[in-house]
Structure formats: C-alpha cells, structure tokens
Design a protein around this motif. Structure first.
Motif, PDB file in Angstrom:
ATOM      1  N   ALA A  43       0.832  -1.208   0.000  1.00 56.84           N
ATOM      2  CA  ALA A  43       0.000   0.000   0.000  1.00 56.84           C
ATOM      3  C   ALA A  43       0.867   1.259   0.000  1.00 56.84           C
ATOM      4  CB  ALA A  43      -0.921  -0.009   1.221  1.00 56.84           C
ATOM      5  N   ASP A  44       1.954   1.240   0.772  1.00 58.74           N
ATOM      6  CA  ASP A  44       2.856   2.398   0.814  1.00 58.74           C
ATOM      7  C   ASP A  44       3.563   2.586  -0.529  1.00 58.74           C
ATOM      8  OD1 ASP A  44       2.145   2.874   3.418  1.00 58.74           O
ATOM      9  OD2 ASP A  44       3.901   1.897   4.297  1.00 58.74           O
ATOM     10  N   LEU A  45       3.915   1.480  -1.175  1.00 60.89           N
ATOM     11  CA  LEU A  45       4.543   1.571  -2.492  1.00 60.89           C
ATOM     12  C   LEU A  45       3.601   2.225  -3.499  1.00 60.89           C
ATOM     13  CD1 LEU A  45       6.284  -1.937  -2.783  1.00 60.89           C
ATOM     14  CD2 LEU A  45       7.444   0.273  -2.711  1.00 60.89           C
ATOM     15  N   ALA A  46       2.347   1.851  -3.446  1.00 62.53           N
ATOM     16  CA  ALA A  46       1.370   2.426  -4.379  1.00 62.53           C
ATOM     17  C   ALA A  46       1.279   3.939  -4.194  1.00 62.53           C
ATOM     18  CB  ALA A  46       0.012   1.765  -4.177  1.00 62.53           C
ATOM     19  N   LYS A  47       1.314   4.379  -2.926  1.00 64.96           N
ATOM     20  CA  LYS A  47       1.273   5.825  -2.658  1.00 64.96           C
ATOM     21  C   LYS A  47       2.525   6.517  -3.195  1.00 64.96           C
ATOM     22  CE  LYS A  47      -1.432   5.157   1.569  1.00 64.96           C
ATOM     23  NZ  LYS A  47      -1.378   5.220   3.059  1.00 64.96           N
ATOM     24  N   ALA A  48       3.639   5.765  -3.218  1.00 68.02           N
ATOM     25  CA  ALA A  48       4.907   6.335  -3.679  1.00 68.02           C
ATOM     26  C   ALA A  48       5.097   6.187  -5.180  1.00 68.02           C
ATOM     27  CB  ALA A  48       6.067   5.662  -2.937  1.00 68.02           C
ATOM     28  N   GLY A  49       4.116   5.605  -5.876  1.00 67.95           N
ATOM     29  CA  GLY A  49       4.203   5.497  -7.326  1.00 67.95           C
ATOM     30  C   GLY A  49       4.758   4.183  -7.841  1.00 67.95           C
ATOM     31  N   ILE A  50       4.729   3.141  -7.008  1.00 65.31           N
ATOM     32  CA  ILE A  50       5.160   1.805  -7.437  1.00 65.31           C
ATOM     33  C   ILE A  50       4.027   0.842  -7.104  1.00 65.31           C
ATOM     34  CG2 ILE A  50       6.871  -0.029  -7.206  1.00 65.31           C
ATOM     35  CD1 ILE A  50       8.863   2.063  -6.239  1.00 65.31           C
ATOM     36  N   SER A  51       3.339   0.359  -8.114  1.00 58.62           N
ATOM     37  CA  SER A  51       2.167  -0.479  -7.885  1.00 58.62           C
ATOM     38  C   SER A  51       2.428  -1.919  -8.298  1.00 58.62           C
ATOM     39  CB  SER A  51       0.960   0.057  -8.667  1.00 58.62           C
ATOM     40  OG  SER A  51       0.648   1.370  -8.251  1.00 58.62           O
ATOM     41  N   VAL A  52       1.927  -2.845  -7.494  1.00 59.18           N
ATOM     42  CA  VAL A  52       1.907  -4.257  -7.857  1.00 59.18           C
ATOM     43  C   VAL A  52       0.440  -4.603  -8.088  1.00 59.18           C
ATOM     44  CG1 VAL A  52       2.446  -6.607  -7.158  1.00 59.18           C
ATOM     45  CG2 VAL A  52       3.965  -4.731  -6.492  1.00 59.18           C
TER      46      VAL A  52
END
Length: 722
Positions: free
Chosen positions: A118-127
C-alpha cells in the motif's frame, strides 16, 4: 566494587537444572532472529524500498531454514532418530514448535507485505492484482505474453497417460482445472514457471507498475488453452531438502559433489506452499504426486515466495533507498603510495569493511601477482562470489609463474557449484587447487604472500573475519587484518600445510585453530577472568559473533557470570544462552544488532584483570562463531591482536560502538523474547557512526594532523532485570 564483593560467588537463588530452562532452542532462536529481520521492514526510520529489502531477506532466510534446518529434523524423524537438542527436545517436538512459530512468522510476512504494498502504491510503485489491470495495460501485456512468456511455457496434462512432472526446488507452478468448450470434457493442466523467468513483469512508462508472472499467465490462459474454459486455477510452490551429505569414504570429492548437487535438485519435498483458494481435491493430488504427505503444508491468501520481492527493490528510485555510500580506501595504504607491502611492513593494519573498501584486499593480491619478488601465494576460498577479482588475481599470479595454492571449500552450502567452477578455472591457469578435509570445512579466511627481500624471504598475511567475496564485503561488517609479523607468517604456513597435507601444526606461536583446541583456548580465557574476580580484580568479557550455540562454552559463561564476571555479548543471530536468570546468568547481557549492514565480524575481548575497555585487555579476532560445528568440524582461527594501535582501534571503537548502539539493537530477555532498545535522549547508530567518521585503518600518529576519530565513552551500565 571491593575485594570482598568481588569474591562473593554464592547466589541466593538456585540455578535452573533442566536443559529447557538453561538453553534456548536453536531453531526457535533462529526464527526469532528472522522475525527481527522482518520487523526491520516495519521500521519507519528506513526508506520504503529498504524496508522491502528487509522483508525479502526474511523470505529468503525462511526458505533456507526449511531447506536445511527443518529438512534435517524431518530426516531424523523419518529415520526415528531420537537425539535430543541441547534444550532437551526430540526432533518431533522441535518440528511441532517450528510449525506453530513459522506459521505466525509467515502470516506476519504477509501482513507486512500488505502494508508495504500500500505504501509503495502511494509512492508510485504499484503491484497490480488480477482485477487491477486496466484496459490501457491489457494490449501491451497480451503482446508481452505472446512474445516473451508463451514460448517458454510447457503446459502438461495431468492424467493417467502423463506422469506428474518434476517440480524443482523453489519452483512455482500454476495448476488449472479446465473444461473443453465443445463437449464439456474436464481436464487438468500444470504449467511450471521456469526459474529463469523473472517473477514480475514491469509495464512500460511511469509510474512504475508491476504484475506477477503467474497473474499474467492466469489472465491470458485462453491463449495457452484455446477452446477451454477455466474452472479454477491455483499457484503452488515447492521447497526441497537441499542439504548435501558426503560420505567419509568418498574417493573423489569433486565427482562426489557434482553428483550430490544434482541429487539436491531432486531432494525430498519439505514444504508445499499453496494459494488459499486451491480446491481440496487439487490439494490432495499435489500432496500425493509430490510425495509430500510428510511435507509441511501452508496455504496463504497472499504472496508466495516472499524472497522474490527483491526484484522490486531494483526499481530506480534513489529517493526510496538508503543514501549511496562509497567505502573509503584505507588511508595507510595511500600514505605509502598504494604499496600494500610497504605499509604492512611498517606496521600491522586493520581494515573495517564495508566502511573501508574491500578493494584493499584485491590490491594486496594484485600487487602480489605483479611483483617479480613475490614467489608464492596461498589462499583459502570459502565463498568467492560469481564475479571474483580474487580469482582473477590468483590466475594472473599463476600465469606469471608464481607458485599459487588455493584451498577451495566445496562444502560451502549453496556455493558448491560456483566453487567447483572456480576450482576448474584456477587449475587450468596452473594454480594448485586443494579441497581440504572430507569431513571438515575449511572456514578460516587466510591469505599469505611470500616475498623475496634482501636475500631472504618475508611472509605477508591477511586474516579476515569474512569471506573473500567482493559483493558481501559491501554489505557485511568484517575486519581484515594485515601483518608481516614473522610469527604469524610461520603460523599461517603451518595452517596451510595442515589443510593441504594433513600435517599436524605443532608449535603454533600465536594463532589457535579448530578443530584442534580453539574451544579449549576460549574456556581457558574465561577461566582467567573467573580467577581475576576470585583474587579481587575486575573480570570482564565482551564478545561479538553471529551465533552462540555451544553448550560447553555457554556453561562456562554461566560459571563466569556467577563468579562475578561482567559479560556483554553481541550475538546477531542464534543465541541459545539464556541471560538474566537469577542464580545462573544475572551478570550476562545479550544484544542483537540488525540494520543497514549485516554484522558479521567475530571479536572477543577479555579484561585481564581490568574493567573493559582496557589497554591490557586480551583481544582476539576470529573466523569462528561459538557453535559446535565451528569448534569440532571446521578449520577456524583465533588470532590475538597485539599491536597497540590496532588493539585500541578494534576495542575502543568497533566494540564500543556495537555496545553503545541503541537505534538498531534488540535486547534478549530471559524468556527468549527480544525487545528493541530504547534510543534514549542521545540515540547512537553504529553504522552511521562509522560511515561518517574518518578511517580507522591503522594510521596511528597520522591522526594527530587530521580530524581524529571521535572517542567513544562507554559508561558502566547498571544491570536491568530481564
């Protein structure tokens, strides 16, 4: 403390008598260590992708634990071996405890992954999950599947006419239940995901979007199975017994290892990981076909193979990683114009990796290879890596006509194949390759160079606490000790003769080795501290290592603590000693450090009748942890540090910094739990300290004209109840 107080050795509380109360279980202690690694993935002080790196490391560690440690216990159980662990548990009892704790740890890894994702998605890295692949990505993914994935895949029907395929160790597969559209005929298919295939597919453009290869396969399964409808699908993953056992009567060690490596790929299934959605009948088929009825089964609704998340860490986002750090080349060598031998000849040198570059070791070997006055090089190789400048230096030396001997350890777990490759390359270049003992590992890290000087020979030596591995040398903290002390040169020569020719090393002058008497030397040093206390002097022990398991040494430490010796232990990983127990270990404190770098150096200090730190303290560096295998089944060294400058650098800087650290430290309690240290009003991070301060590499008087290394002051800490 007065003399009378120092002599008091009788405790009011009686020491625990049972094995379970005296020792922590080794396997449970390892799981506790991996939990600390996993919890660093939740540490807000770390950048996001570094948190993900910690999580992936905990996943890789977890796999190896099952492939080796759990596999060994399962083997004992199958053979009805009832040998008990030091804490009194049978293999079956240990496995039961492991299953419960490992299940909690696996659930914890999935929970941490969900938060990081979830934090990655906020930072612009999505799985992206199956339902998150937008229309803008479908066309590109379909083309990628057709061109880059489809040609590699080989679907196989699962029916009486087709035997169940072999699933390699750590291999992932997707099984499909299908129905033919023309006549509703059911069919079951299995698709093995080749281990050479990257686990994630990165979509083009920004922001970064990733899709797992199994998600892509399921999304476009109609291209692989035209004319069929998918009823259900599920991913599963296999871990196999990966330990290698060598019979003592092996006639050709190289051939034996080549055969053993092939057998390992087909080892017994130890752990079977499945998607939570898998149908019960499909689960039963997999258990039966994989011979995994005795395997440990786990189902998860999360991500299979946490270690594979390391691929995401490679995303080019420096803002989400630790600030780049460039190791310093040792100042002492630069002061001598890059002449390693001149610098070593002038005075012993200690180099602290990774803060000081491993390139100094390469420079030392390259200089030896090119120097016409060098006549011989002898080198141990335990783990050398896949791109080894050390190997190239040895080959260059042999091609230059020098006598070069390399002791290549074939039994270095999971590096056996790579070491066989290096051994072949070295032999082709004319290096004399020796494989050491059949039943012992040569774990000592020693290099010696014999050089002709003024009509006679001088020996230069390197003793390391870590491997000759340029990659791990950038992330492991280790010590490299360079010396031209003739006594150490003679000792090193005897050690090599012991390994290459089984010549007993009589009359060692300074170095102690295992499996001969390293344990006995440590016990003697502990006894000396006990004697100091009995005679009214301070008794103190500081020891830093990766693991503390040996019951004999643990009992001696208990004895020393009860006698009044103050003991501080820094044990990164497994610790079977139980600290802070009334009547047994009140004077023993244990901490573990987990941070940006992996603490790997082995350093032991004994007060010699003074409070530590002390200029009179007996100080040692070693290749050995305090484990039965290091004392009884490995060739290791224990080296005294006699040079005053080096002694003070290691004791007053390296060891004190480890003890002072509060930001990366975990304290071990008497119940086996670890609690993160309170950073306090003046937090101290030992990794940051060494990254931001000048080199420690034996400059001595040179410090007087440059910015000095800040002095550390370790105040006597009050004992806290465990």
């Amino acid at each position: 403390m007065g003399k009378a107080a120092r002599k008091r050795v009788v405790k009011e509380a009686s020491a625990p008598a049972s094995a379970g109360d005296r020792y922590f279980n080794r396997e449970m202690s390892w799981l506790a260590f991996n939990r600390r690694v996993m919890e660093e993935a939740q540490n807000p002080a770390h950048p996001l992708l570094e948190r993900l790196r910690f999580l992936s490391i905990s996943g890789s560690n977890f796999d190896e634990f099952f492939m080796v440690r759990v596999a060994g216990l399962m083997g004992q159980q199958l053979q009805k071996v009832e040998v008990r662990s030091a804490d009194g548990l049978t293999p079956g009892q240990q496995l039961s405890a492991i299953v419960e704790e490992a299940g909690k740890l696996a659930d914890g890894q999935q929970a941490v992954w969900n938060h990081i994702r979830a934090d990655l998605a906020k930072a612009g890295i999505s799985v992206l999950g199956p339902d998150e692949i937008g229309e803008d990505a479908v066309d590109w993914l379909e083309r990628h599947f057709r061109e880059q994935i489809f040609p590699i895949l080989t679907p196989q029907a699962l029916d009486p006419a087709h035997p169940f395929p072999f699933i390699p160790n750590q291999g992932s597969s997707v099984v499909f239940d299908l129905v033919r559209q023309s006549d509703s005929e059911p069919i079951r298919e299995l698709v093995l995901l080749p281990t050479s295939m990257p686990r994630f597919v990165r979509l083009p453009g920004e922001p970064a979007r990733y899709v797992t290869v199994e998600t892509v396969l399921k999304r476009f399964s109609s291209l692989l199975f035209p004319g069929y409808d998918v009823l259900r699908s599920a991913t599963f993953r296999v871990l196999r017994d990966s330990d290698i056992e060598i019979e003592e009567e092996a006639e050709d060690l190289v051939l034996t290892f080549r055969s053993a490596i092939k057998r390992r790929r087909k080892g017994r299934v130890i752990r079977l990981e499945m998607e939570e959605s898998i149908a019960p009948e499909l689960e039963a088929v997999l258990l039966e076909e994989l011979g995994g009825s005795d395997a440990l089964l786990t189902e998860t609704g999360g991500f299979l193979g946490i270690g594979d998340l390391a691929m995401l860490v490679e995303e080019d986002r420096p803002d989400l990683k630790f600030s780049p750090y460039t190791p310093r080349f040792p100042e002492r060598i630069r002061e001598y114009g890059g002449d390693c031998f001149a610098a070593i000849r002038a005075k012993d040198i200690i180099v602290h990796h990774p803060y000081e570059s491993f390139d100094v070791v390469i420079a030392y070997l390259n200089q030896a290879a090119a120097d016409p006055d060098v006549v011989a090089i002898k080198q141990t190789l335990y783990r050398a890596g896949k791109q080894s400048a050390v190997i190239n230096a040895l080959i260059a030396a042999a091609e230059a006509g020098k006598s070069v001997t390399a002791v290549v350890e074939l039994k270095a777990r999971f590096d056996e194949e790579q070491n066989l490759y290096w051994a072949t390359a070295l032999e082709r270049a004319g290096v004399q390759v020796v494989y050491g003992f059949i039943d012992w590992k040569t774990h000592a890290k020693v290099s010696m160079v014999v050089r002709r000087e003024g009509g006679q020979f001088r020996t230069y030596c390197h003793f390391g606490t870590g491997n000759y591995h340029p990659v791990t040398a950038r992330i492991y903290t280790d010590l490299s000790f360079f010396t031209a002390d003739p006594r150490l040169g003679r000792d090193a020569a005897k050690i090599f003769n012991y390994v290459t020719g089984y010549v007993e090393p009589e009359g060692l002058e300074l170095v102690t080795i295992s499996p001969r008497n390293l344990r006995e030397e440590l016990l003697s040093l502990i006894d000396q501290e006990i004697e100091h206390v009995r005679n009214g002097r301070p008794g103190a022990i500081w020891a830093k290592m990766n693991a503390l398991v040996d019951p004999v040494v643990i009992e001696k430490l208990y004895e020393a603590g009860n006698a009044g010796v103050e003991i501080d232990l820094i044990v990164r990983g497994v610790c079977c000693l139980r600290p802070g127990v009334p009547g047994m270990s009140e004077n023993i404190r244990v901490k573990s450090i987990v941070g940006r770098f992996l603490e790997h150096s082995r350093i032991f200090a004994f007060g010699a009748g003074k409070d530590l730190p002390s200029t009179s303290a007996k100080l040692y560096v070693s290749s050995a942890d305090w484990m039965p295998r290091n004392f009884d089944r490995r060739v290791e060294f224990l080296l005294p540090i006699l040079n005053r400058t080096v002694h003070d650098q290691v004791l007053d800087q390296v060891m004190q910094a480890n003890l002072l650290d509060t930001e990366q430290s975990w304290m071990l309690r008497s119940d086996g739990s670890y609690v993160r240290s309170d950073a306090g009003e003046e937090p101290f991070n030992l990794h940051r300290y060494f990254m931001t301060n000048p080199s420690l590499s034996g400059r001595g008087a040179a410090l007087k004209t440059r910015k000095p290394v800040p002095k550390l002051s370790l105040k006597r800490r009050k004992k806290k109840p465990a």
